[in-house]
Design an enzyme around this catalytic site. Structure first.
Site, PDB file in Angstrom:
ATOM      1  N   CYS A  62       0.660  -1.137  -0.162  1.00  9.13           N
ATOM      2  CA  CYS A  62      -0.041   0.090  -0.130  1.00  9.13           C
ATOM      3  C   CYS A  62       1.076   1.170  -0.266  1.00  9.13           C
ATOM      4  O   CYS A  62       1.659   1.690   0.865  1.00  9.13           O
ATOM      5  CB  CYS A  62      -1.030  -0.008   1.177  1.00  9.13           C
ATOM      6  SG  CYS A  62      -2.090   1.543   1.336  1.00  9.13           S
ATOM      7  N   HIS A  95      -1.917  -4.585 -10.777  1.00  8.63           N
ATOM      8  CA  HIS A  95      -2.544  -3.248 -11.512  1.00  8.63           C
ATOM      9  C   HIS A  95      -2.807  -3.422 -12.969  1.00  8.63           C
ATOM     10  O   HIS A  95      -1.999  -4.161 -13.660  1.00  8.63           O
ATOM     11  CB  HIS A  95      -1.813  -2.143 -11.219  1.00  8.63           C
ATOM     12  CG  HIS A  95      -1.754  -1.592  -9.707  1.00  8.63           C
ATOM     13  ND1 HIS A  95      -2.671  -0.651  -9.241  1.00  8.63           N
ATOM     14  CD2 HIS A  95      -0.943  -1.957  -8.787  1.00  8.63           C
ATOM     15  CE1 HIS A  95      -2.404  -0.382  -7.909  1.00  8.63           C
ATOM     16  NE2 HIS A  95      -1.259  -1.181  -7.612  1.00  8.63           N
ATOM     17  N   GLU A 138      -9.973   0.382  -6.685  1.00  9.29           N
ATOM     18  CA  GLU A 138      -8.977  -0.542  -6.084  1.00  9.29           C
ATOM     19  C   GLU A 138      -9.593  -1.807  -5.662  1.00  9.29           C
ATOM     20  O   GLU A 138     -10.747  -1.966  -5.194  1.00  9.29           O
ATOM     21  CB  GLU A 138      -8.828   0.192  -4.669  1.00  9.29           C
ATOM     22  CG  GLU A 138      -7.574   1.361  -4.894  1.00  9.29           C
ATOM     23  CD  GLU A 138      -6.978   1.461  -3.389  1.00  9.29           C
ATOM     24  OE1 GLU A 138      -6.845   0.618  -2.652  1.00  9.29           O
ATOM     25  OE2 GLU A 138      -6.496   2.631  -3.086  1.00  9.29           O
ATOM     26  N   CYS A 155      -4.590   6.203  -4.814  1.00  9.07           N
ATOM     27  CA  CYS A 155      -3.804   4.781  -4.764  1.00  9.07           C
ATOM     28  C   CYS A 155      -2.501   5.059  -5.178  1.00  9.07           C
ATOM     29  O   CYS A 155      -2.051   5.286  -6.153  1.00  9.07           O
ATOM     30  CB  CYS A 155      -4.790   3.962  -5.993  1.00  9.07           C
ATOM     31  SG  CYS A 155      -4.131   2.386  -5.610  1.00  9.07           S
ATOM     32  N   GLY A 168      -1.368   2.409  -7.394  1.00  8.12           N
ATOM     33  CA  GLY A 168      -1.603   2.658  -8.689  1.00  8.12           C
ATOM     34  C   GLY A 168      -1.140   3.732  -9.495  1.00  8.12           C
ATOM     35  O   GLY A 168      -0.745   3.695 -10.520  1.00  8.12           O
TER      36      GLY A 168
END
Ligand SMILES: N[C@H](CCC[C@H](N)C(=O)O)C(=O)O
Length: 300
Positions: free
Chosen positions: A89, A185, A234, A243, A246
């Site tokens: 994260c 992703h 997400e 994100c 991301g």
């Protein structure tokens, strides 16, 4: 500001101290797992804790633990709002540093933090921004994992993706990048970020059969070679205001396809992130904000 919240279920068994934080609007419940017992918490309890009405409410829950590796200062685990544990994260890593410093758990800077499969280097700057070495992106499909019937080229994936009955036909001349920043992703280019089918199409991509572990679905609008807008549906959380992984995935995909040059400013709905990447096998460096909102106690 401190808040005492009511039990998230009528069978509440313990009280947890938490800190509510966000990184560019991607919000987190941060729990110190070193000085309180977080053992045996079930996915349903994580879901209730993250629930916007029944609990504290957050996109993800971050657990701070002692390191299990000699090359790390701490370990942290990440649970999505749907209760599932994930590998990485980006925005959470920045909030992690702020939490460690604010709680007086360490004065080291930079900090080495162990997540699922790697160790990240986190550096807090005097201006309050936090810089994270996210490690190198992984493009090989075997590691994402990505198994769309043995499809190996992005074009094949793209055709498969849009050949399947998605809720809305592919109205944009999209371009797909599939990349892992530790978490998976699938990134697309759109002409206008505000009309991108994030909510209509994101759920179909998140659960697409090509991604047995599901995937985070990114939509980027390229403003110039050093600037994009980005929205992400997400995995396990839905569309978030930002994100971090991301943003890294979108930038490295764009650089790899010759559409972007490092560094790139990523405008998200919750704020700006700066992402730099020196090329294949090089680490991705992301810099952005980390804010503490309030502390509280909750019974779960
Ligand atoms: N939803 C992500 C985890 C959180 C990533 C995001 N909040 C970030 O800042 O990188 C996943 O399931 O892989």
């Amino acid at each position: 500001m401190s808040a005492t919240l009511y039990p998230t279920s009528d069978t509440a068994s313990r009280k947890l101290r938490f800190t509510k934080m966000h990184g560019a609007g991607n919000d987190f419940i941060v729990l110190n797992g070193i000085d309180q017992d977080l053992a045996n918490i079930t996915p349903d309890q994580w879901r209730k804790l993250a629930h916007r009405q029944l609990g504290v409410g957050a996109d993800q829950i971050l657990i701070v633990e002692k390191a299990t590796r000699p090359d790390a200062d701490f370990r942290y685990r990440i649970f999505n709002a749907d209760g599932g544990e994930v590998e990485q994260c980006g925005n959470g890593s920045r909030c992690f540093v702020r939490f460690i410093q604010d709680q007086g758990l360490s004065s080291k800077n930079p900090l080495r933090v162990e997540v699922a499969h790697t160790v990240l280097t986190l550096k807090s700057h005097p201006d309050g921004q936090v810089e994270v070495d996210m490690g190198a992106p992984i493009f090989e499909h075997d590691f994402i994992p990505f198994n769309a019937a043995g499809l190996h080229t992005l074009q094949e994936f793209h055709e498969t993706l849009y050949a399947l009955p998605l809720t809305t036909p592919a109205t944009h001349d999209s371009w797909v990048g599939v990349v892992s920043m530790g978490n998976p992703h699938a990134v697309q280019v759109v002409g206008d970020i505000n009309s991108a089918p994030v909510l209509e199409e994101g759920p179909s991509i998140e659960k697409h059969g090509a991604f047995p572990n599901r995937v985070n679905a990114g939509y980027m609008q390229i403003l110039n070679r050093h600037e994009i807008h980005l929205r992400v549906f997400e995995r396990g959380a839905g569309e978030t205001l930002a994100c971090g992984t991301g943003a890294c995935a979108a930038v490295v995909s764009g650089i790899r396809r010759g559409l972007l040059d490092s560094p790139v400013t990523v405008h998200t709905r919750g704020g700006d992130l700066l992402v730099a990447w020196g090329g294949v096998a090089q680490p991705v460096i992301m810099t952005g904000p980390a804010m503490t909102v309030f502390e509280g106690e909750v019974a779960i």
